[in-house]
Design a protein around this motif. Structure first.
Motif, short mmCIF file in Angstrom:
data_model
loop_
_atom_site.label_atom_id
_atom_site.label_comp_id
_atom_site.label_asym_id
_atom_site.label_seq_id
_atom_site.Cartn_x
_atom_site.Cartn_y
_atom_site.Cartn_z
N ARG A 19 39.53 -0.09 31.04
CA ARG A 19 39.23 0.56 29.76
C ARG A 19 38.06 -0.14 29.07
O ARG A 19 37.21 0.51 28.46
CB ARG A 19 40.47 0.54 28.86
N ALA A 20 38.02 -1.47 29.14
CA ALA A 20 36.94 -2.22 28.52
C ALA A 20 35.60 -1.88 29.16
O ALA A 20 34.59 -1.69 28.47
CB ALA A 20 37.21 -3.73 28.63
N VAL A 21 35.57 -1.80 30.48
CA VAL A 21 34.33 -1.43 31.17
C VAL A 21 33.89 -0.03 30.76
O VAL A 21 32.73 0.21 30.40
CB VAL A 21 34.52 -1.50 32.70
N ALA A 22 34.83 0.91 30.77
CA ALA A 22 34.50 2.30 30.49
C ALA A 22 34.04 2.49 29.04
O ALA A 22 33.11 3.26 28.78
CB ALA A 22 35.70 3.19 30.79
N TYR A 23 34.67 1.81 28.11
CA TYR A 23 34.27 1.96 26.71
C TYR A 23 32.86 1.43 26.49
O TYR A 23 32.04 2.03 25.77
CB TYR A 23 35.25 1.22 25.80
N ARG A 24 32.52 0.31 27.11
CA ARG A 24 31.18 -0.25 26.97
C ARG A 24 30.14 0.62 27.68
O ARG A 24 29.00 0.70 27.23
CB ARG A 24 31.16 -1.67 27.51
N ALA A 112 26.89 -1.77 16.54
CA ALA A 112 25.43 -1.81 16.60
C ALA A 112 24.94 -2.01 18.03
O ALA A 112 23.92 -1.44 18.44
CB ALA A 112 24.90 -2.92 15.69
N LEU A 113 25.66 -2.81 18.80
CA LEU A 113 25.29 -3.01 20.20
C LEU A 113 25.47 -1.72 20.99
O LEU A 113 24.63 -1.34 21.81
CB LEU A 113 26.13 -4.13 20.82
N LEU A 114 26.56 -1.00 20.74
CA LEU A 114 26.78 0.27 21.44
C LEU A 114 25.68 1.28 21.12
O LEU A 114 25.31 2.08 21.99
CB LEU A 114 28.15 0.84 21.06
N VAL A 115 25.18 1.24 19.89
CA VAL A 115 24.07 2.13 19.52
C VAL A 115 22.86 1.85 20.40
O VAL A 115 22.20 2.77 20.89
CB VAL A 115 23.71 1.98 18.04
N VAL A 116 22.56 0.58 20.61
CA VAL A 116 21.42 0.21 21.47
C VAL A 116 21.69 0.59 22.92
O VAL A 116 20.80 1.09 23.62
CB VAL A 116 21.10 -1.28 21.35
N LEU A 117 22.91 0.38 23.38
CA LEU A 117 23.24 0.75 24.76
C LEU A 117 23.03 2.24 24.99
O LEU A 117 22.68 2.67 26.09
CB LEU A 117 24.69 0.36 25.08
N VAL A 129 25.93 -3.81 31.49
CA VAL A 129 27.36 -3.92 31.20
C VAL A 129 28.08 -4.66 32.32
O VAL A 129 28.83 -5.61 32.07
CB VAL A 129 27.99 -2.53 30.98
N LEU A 130 27.85 -4.26 33.55
CA LEU A 130 28.58 -4.87 34.65
C LEU A 130 28.21 -6.33 34.85
O LEU A 130 29.08 -7.19 35.06
CB LEU A 130 28.36 -4.10 35.95
N HIS A 131 26.90 -6.64 34.79
CA HIS A 131 26.50 -8.03 35.05
C HIS A 131 26.69 -8.93 33.84
O HIS A 131 27.35 -9.97 33.91
CB HIS A 131 25.05 -8.11 35.51
N ASP A 132 26.12 -8.53 32.70
CA ASP A 132 26.11 -9.44 31.55
C ASP A 132 27.46 -9.52 30.85
O ASP A 132 27.78 -10.54 30.24
CB ASP A 132 25.04 -8.99 30.54
N MET A 133 28.25 -8.47 30.92
CA MET A 133 29.54 -8.47 30.22
C MET A 133 30.72 -8.76 31.14
O MET A 133 31.74 -9.27 30.68
CB MET A 133 29.77 -7.13 29.52
N PHE A 134 30.57 -8.44 32.44
CA PHE A 134 31.72 -8.60 33.34
C PHE A 134 31.41 -9.40 34.60
O PHE A 134 32.28 -9.55 35.45
CB PHE A 134 32.28 -7.22 33.72
#
Length: 292
Positions: A19-24, A112-117, A129-134
């Motif tokens: 869920r965390a991956v998908a939301y980001r 604000a980060l999601l807006v940029v994404l 998302v996959l590399h920097d967050m997970f």
């Protein structure tokens, strides 16, 4: 224990991560849930006998599902005139600035980060998302986007530069965030223009999403003095405001007669407000669980 039961239990263990991956990836709570459900359906149909790392396999599958969704979005993009903000995650109860809630920040991603994404290409977003967050290796990311590991690294690098330039990291001290937001609200309530400018970053961005039915209420404003002038109109809503957490950071819920009027997310950086994201779309507010 049957294999189906074992797989179901393993999947439920991984559901929060998926869920965390998908939301980001998607910035939408409902679409993230749909992606997780699709991942479960693919797991149920797959032969996993040769899968050594089920958690990694599931992460790859949900990422691929999200990538397809992002590509479909890009293909039908309409570029509406009104502002469309990502879905917020709002915690109403226990959001009084207690430092104990600071732990939420460690696993949250700011609005604000999601807006940029949302401004990234699907491949850039996936790589970041996959590399920097997970921490997913570039070899696996490259396979997902049909690129070499070096090209996947470049995708993440481009995304990282965009994020650093447009989405500053919030201050980690939640209690301090709340102090700054409270100072902003007090200045707005009193019509204190100079007080508002003092707590706003010079390049602050205010984004307001009023929904498609209220496009005239949707806007993007930049600069401390411009935002301060707009913020003086917030004062009349102060009796109806209560502190909440929005994506793990200090925020405000404005409601009257049990009906939510707006959710305000603040990005506090260096002791000043760098971004304010306001969702006032009645349909989206009604869909959020804001009771508490």
């Amino acid at each position: 224990m049957g294999e189906d039961t074992w797989l179901a239990e393993r999947f439920e263990q991984q559901r929060p991560q998926l869920r965390a991956v998908a939301y980001r990836m998607l910035g939408s709570v409902s679409e993230a849930e749909d992606a997780v459900q699709e991942t479960w359906l693919r797991l149920a149909r797959a032969d996993t006998a040769d899968v050594d790392n089920l958690a990694a396999w599931l992460t790859t599958v949900v990422a691929r599902v999200c990538l397809n969704t992002l590509r479909a979005r890009a293909a039908r993009r309409e570029d509406p005139l009104d502002v469309r903000l990502p879905d917020p995650v709002v915690e109403v109860t226990g959001a009084d600035g207690d430092p104990a809630h600071a732990a939420v920040l460690a696993d949250s991603v700011g609005l604000a980060l999601l807006v940029v994404l949302d401004t990234l290409t699907p491949s850039e977003r996936l790589a970041f998302v996959l590399h920097d967050m997970f921490g997913v290796p570039f070899e696996e990311i490259g396979a997902l986007v049909d690129r070499s590991p070096a090209a996947a690294r470049q995708l993440a690098s481009r995304a990282r530069r965009r994020v650093r330039g447009q989405a500053p990291a919030p201050d980690p001290d939640l209690a301090r965030q709340r102090e700054v937001v409270d100072a902003f609200l007090a200045a707005a309530r009193e019509g204190d223009f100079d007080g508002l400018v003092a707590v706003l970053h010079p390049d602050v961005v205010l984004r307001s999403d009023g929904g498609t039915a209220r496009a005239r209420h949707s806007t993007v404003l930049t600069g401390a003095r411009v935002v301060a002038a707009q913020a003086t109109t917030f004062g009349r809503f102060s009796p109806f405001a209560r502190p909440v957490l929005v994506n793990g950071a200090a925020g405000v819920l404005v409601s009257a007669a049990g009906r939510p009027l707006s959710v305000m997310a603040f990005t506090v950086t260096g002791g000043r407000i760098a971004a304010i994201d306001v969702i006032a779309d009645p349909e989206r507010l009604a869909a959020l669980d804001l009771a508490g």
